[in-house]
Design an enzyme around this catalytic site. Sequence first.
Site, PDB file in Angstrom:
ATOM      1  N   SER A 232      84.783  59.576  42.065  1.00 56.98           N
ATOM      2  CA  SER A 232      84.016  59.787  41.085  1.00 56.98           C
ATOM      3  C   SER A 232      82.664  59.219  41.936  1.00 56.98           C
ATOM      4  O   SER A 232      82.425  59.094  42.741  1.00 56.98           O
ATOM      5  CB  SER A 232      83.908  58.185  40.431  1.00 56.98           C
ATOM      6  OG  SER A 232      83.290  57.273  41.563  1.00 56.98           O
ATOM      7  N   ASP A 233      81.564  60.344  40.966  1.00 51.95           N
ATOM      8  CA  ASP A 233      80.155  59.537  41.714  1.00 51.95           C
ATOM      9  C   ASP A 233      79.848  58.188  41.026  1.00 51.95           C
ATOM     10  O   ASP A 233      80.823  57.536  40.400  1.00 51.95           O
ATOM     11  CB  ASP A 233      78.622  60.229  40.604  1.00 51.95           C
ATOM     12  CG  ASP A 233      78.086  61.291  41.330  1.00 51.95           C
ATOM     13  OD1 ASP A 233      77.375  61.412  40.891  1.00 51.95           O
ATOM     14  OD2 ASP A 233      77.744  59.926  42.666  1.00 51.95           O
ATOM     15  N   TRP A 234      79.130  57.673  42.183  1.00 52.48           N
ATOM     16  CA  TRP A 234      79.091  56.649  42.346  1.00 52.48           C
ATOM     17  C   TRP A 234      78.122  55.675  41.146  1.00 52.48           C
ATOM     18  O   TRP A 234      77.297  55.884  40.790  1.00 52.48           O
ATOM     19  CB  TRP A 234      77.855  56.074  43.814  1.00 52.48           C
ATOM     20  CG  TRP A 234      78.367  55.773  44.951  1.00 52.48           C
ATOM     21  CD1 TRP A 234      78.318  55.536  45.739  1.00 52.48           C
ATOM     22  CD2 TRP A 234      78.940  57.674  45.448  1.00 52.48           C
ATOM     23  NE1 TRP A 234      78.897  55.314  46.835  1.00 52.48           N
ATOM     24  CE2 TRP A 234      79.480  56.812  47.118  1.00 52.48           C
ATOM     25  CE3 TRP A 234      79.636  58.203  45.048  1.00 52.48           C
ATOM     26  CZ2 TRP A 234      80.475  57.469  47.788  1.00 52.48           C
ATOM     27  CZ3 TRP A 234      80.565  59.556  45.970  1.00 52.48           C
ATOM     28  CH2 TRP A 234      81.470  58.681  47.115  1.00 52.48           C
TER      29      TRP A 234
END
Length: 731
Positions: A262-264
């Site tokens: 996932s992106d952060w």
Amino acid sequence: MKFVFLAIAFGASLLVSAQQKTPVYLDVTKPIEERVENALSQMTIEEKVSLCHAQSKFSSKGVPRLGIPEVWTDDGPHGIREEVFWDEWDGAHWTNDSCTAFPALTCLAATFNPELSLLYGKSIGEEARYRNKTVLLGPGVNIYRTPLNGRNFEYLGEDPFLSSQMVVPYIQGVQSMGVAACVKHFALNNQEEWRGHINVNVSDRALYEIYLPAFKAAVQEGKVWAIMGSYNQLRGEHCCHNDLLLNKILKNEWKFDGVVISDWGGVHSTDQAVKNGLDLEMGTYTNGLTSKGTFPYSEYYLANPFLKGIKEGKYDVALLNDKVRRILRIIFRTTMSSNRPFGRFVSPEHSEVARKIAEEGIVLLKNDKQFFPIPAGKYNKIAVIGENATRSLVIGGGSSSLKVAYEASPLQILTAKYGKEHIVYSLGYASGAAVYGREENSKLNADSLINKAFDIAKNADVVLFIGGLNKNHFQDCEGGDRHSLDLPFGQDKLIDALLKANKNTAVILASGNAVAMPWIDRVPAIVQSWYTGSEAGNALANVLSGEVNPSGKLPFSFPKKLEDNAAASFGKLAYPGDSINEYYKEDILVGYRWFDTKNIAPLFPFGYGLSYTTFAYSKPTVDMTETTAEGTVKVSFTLTNSGKTDGAETAQLYVSKPKSAVTRAAKELKAFRKVFLKAGESQTVMIDVPVNSFAYYNEGKHGWEVEPGSYTLLLGSSSRDIKGKVEVKVK
Ligand code: GLC
């Protein structure tokens, strides 16, 4: 008796050693899939779930009990980010992590040279390896849809074919060093405004023909080992857990066997994360990136809530096993692989590669009366004006910001090259500090800066203005978009003043984006010099002095005005959206596809770039005028360096379908070739174009289709400088 004792001892030792026989997952001679299955079979449910989420800002757990190492990720696409504190974005002030800053990927794309992309990947991969990273969080390949996107500088431009050709070797290079690349941000992350939630609505044609190709090439040709989901939504589902993108397209259609990261802070639901294809949840705060959350890593969506759901039978353990297999696979491909190289950090070879990419990516946009090159000794007094001649451009910009071992500035190297008695500098304009998330303005008085620069320019033989954008918020920076196409910080006013002081004023722009140029007709020379990292000054000085003949070509169009841009032509709903939804109303007509189909003249077209020499093209010919959808068309022509300087030209081949049953762009790039020629040299160039690349995505059939009929192949020096055409008929 003694003999008996010895016999027993020997037998016992055999037994012990048999028990300690290396387990399969640790046996580097065994195939990875066997090792994965063996490791999986020995893990508890808790250990399996612990692999699926962050344990710190940039790391996730391994299995200490079994000796399976942790996964360490790090930014970014242009160099290895400094170490940060365990649970913070802030740098941890280590003293061994100052890296080589390579040019931004827009510059790499402008080289139109896949061989340099392989070199880039190998070099940055070596630095990531030396810093013991498992995953490099790059490259980014989101398509340049609007000049206002704050992160365009990190990506490969507006054309899906160019992006595909350039991203594959980069990935192969990184992974050859035993580090996983992580292509990002999958997908439709084409702006920073409302990036955390904006819901993109786009047609299947635009999705498959424009926004997915670079990711598909990364997976199917680049064999990328990781991919990062993007923050935004697509058709109502967050891309970090989007069934269409991650299950249907990425894992089922494209057969991706790596890890979806996932992106952060891009995860918003345990249920969707479990079922819609996410494998590893990263971030710091589950409630987003901007505020210190109260959720410890154990409360991440793929942490205890996931474990609880497995134990209650709410989630099938097969879903967990699939995630764990992918994470184990990336570990066995990197930290536990049998022949992992050892890496290298800030080596002279990396500087050489960084400089070569910068030199080949710099684009000469205008050069009246041979303003450039300026060989040493030609002028007595050269005025260098502008903040970007001295300002660090490797810091700022968001997650791709770097702490570097060195950064050669343009002023420093121009002074070294021409001699300090021939160079005089004035700041000219000033921006504020690069602070993430807010705009800082300079406290210096703009008029007095202009007046000083005016006097310097007046008394010089020539003026080199070095400006552009920078990595401040609302410029070329993550987390926000630009609010205008104009040069910021009063640069246009300064350029006007410089031209009054001295008509021999060239404009050199460091940026990752297009800008408006109201002074374009009054300026004899313009250079697009990108963000070129540690070697910036050396590369620029080598090009301006003529030591290197520029050969860069624009990877995106420069519009004359913002309204000419496709996404800007359909009102707010098309960009930036209404803060909830956004509609890509320009559909497939992105970039030059828009300008050339709507007959809008750009300021500078896609694929455009001048040289210190000239090139002549013969008429192109084809090896056959009739073919089938499975065929390949061989286009050949003679390219001549008709000038006095050795140089390189990128010949581009576009395809057009005049009478099509569906809407099609006036032309689409389907091949290019960069050719190095000595002065006066000619070369016959053969370019193979597979006919299946002429296909359009048929939404009704949910598949690609090559229309029968005639196609025009256009050979060009840019998307608008067509040197010749050939017709081909597809049965
Ligand atoms: C950021 C960026 C992503 C980066 C990650 C870690 O928000 O979107 O590109 O790799 O978080 O810094």
